[in-house]
Design a protein around this motif. Structure first.
Motif, PDB file in Angstrom:
ATOM      1  N   CYS A  33      76.335  58.846  63.627  1.00 17.38           N
ATOM      2  CA  CYS A  33      75.049  58.455  64.202  1.00 17.38           C
ATOM      3  C   CYS A  33      74.477  57.285  63.397  1.00 17.38           C
ATOM      4  N   CYS A  81      71.617  56.645  62.596  1.00 14.51           N
ATOM      5  CA  CYS A  81      70.504  57.018  61.727  1.00 14.51           C
ATOM      6  C   CYS A  81      70.938  57.369  60.312  1.00 14.51           C
ATOM      7  N   CYS A 106      73.570  64.624  66.696  1.00 17.92           N
ATOM      8  CA  CYS A 106      72.422  64.161  65.910  1.00 17.92           C
ATOM      9  C   CYS A 106      71.342  63.630  66.852  1.00 17.92           C
ATOM     10  N   CYS A 107      71.267  62.341  67.028  1.00 17.59           N
ATOM     11  CA  CYS A 107      70.159  61.770  67.803  1.00 17.59           C
ATOM     12  C   CYS A 107      70.384  61.783  69.312  1.00 17.59           C
ATOM     13  N   THR A 161      67.643  55.125  66.093  1.00 10.77           N
ATOM     14  CA  THR A 161      68.850  55.094  66.937  1.00 10.77           C
ATOM     15  C   THR A 161      68.527  54.502  68.308  1.00 10.77           C
TER      16      THR A 161
HETATM   17 ZN   LIG Z   1      70.921  60.520  64.173  1.00  9.65          ZN
END
Ligand SMILES: [Zn+2]
Length: 190
Positions: free
Chosen positions: A63, A65, A74-75, A97
């Protein structure tokens, strides 16, 4: 000021304990920027247009981030609305993101109504698209948990704009309203 030592995939950093009293530290060491940019360019997928679905090829990659999990764990579920952010930090990460993938609707919808009066989705898109986003580092958080109504997140974002490396350090304020987190405002870190 004595700080903690932090290691991540971008190198090691000395992190002051109090984010409100930051000096002009280089969080991302300058000598590592070119390397980060090169890695970033190598693994680049075809960039989506604003609000296009995020390319499948990116789902299994780390990800953007920087949390160290694949995007799909994750995002991505935050951006898709499947699992909205439960903490201020989760919103902060997913907003970063969203800049990377030009998810402008998400950025707009997670702004507080005050922020929306100061800008427009077109302005957000123009800004996000003009930068090559290279990395995010969360420095510290304060409150912003599931049961809080407010939270602060101090972060540094590294990006390239007009050929120049920039790092933006900010302390962002988030509010939770009816179970949803919103980005409210920021103060520049010193
Ligand atoms: Zn993320």
């Amino acid at each position: 000021m004595k700080g903690n030592h932090l290691n991540n995939r971008h190198g090691s950093f000395s992190v002051p304990k109090n984010p409100w009293r930051l000096t002009r530290n280089l969080w991302f060491r300058k000598d590592s920027w070119t390397k980060i940019a090169a890695q970033h360019t190598e693994k680049r997928w075809k960039m989506p247009q604003a609000n296009d679905p995020i390319p499948l090829a990116a789902h299994e990659q780390d990800c953007p981030c920087g949390r160290g999990s694949p995007l799909r764990n994750c995002c991505l579920p935050r951006l898709s609305g499947e699992h909205p952010p439960r903490t201020a930090e989760q919103l902060m990460r997913s907003r970063y993101t969203a800049h990377v993938f030009l998810q402008i609707d998400y950025l707009w919808q997670t702004w507080s109504s005050e922020q929306r009066q100061r800008s427009s989705p077109d302005q957000i898109r123009a800004w996000a698209a003009s930068c090559e986003w290279l990395g995010l580092q969360i420095i510290s958080t304060e409150a912003g948990q599931e049961n809080d109504s407010e939270g602060l997140v101090s972060f540094v974002a590294l990006y390239r704009h007009d050929g120049n490396f920039q790092q933006h350090h900010e302390v962002s304020l988030f509010h939770q309203v009816m179970g949803r987190w919103f980005y409210v405002d920021h103060r520049p870190a010193e």
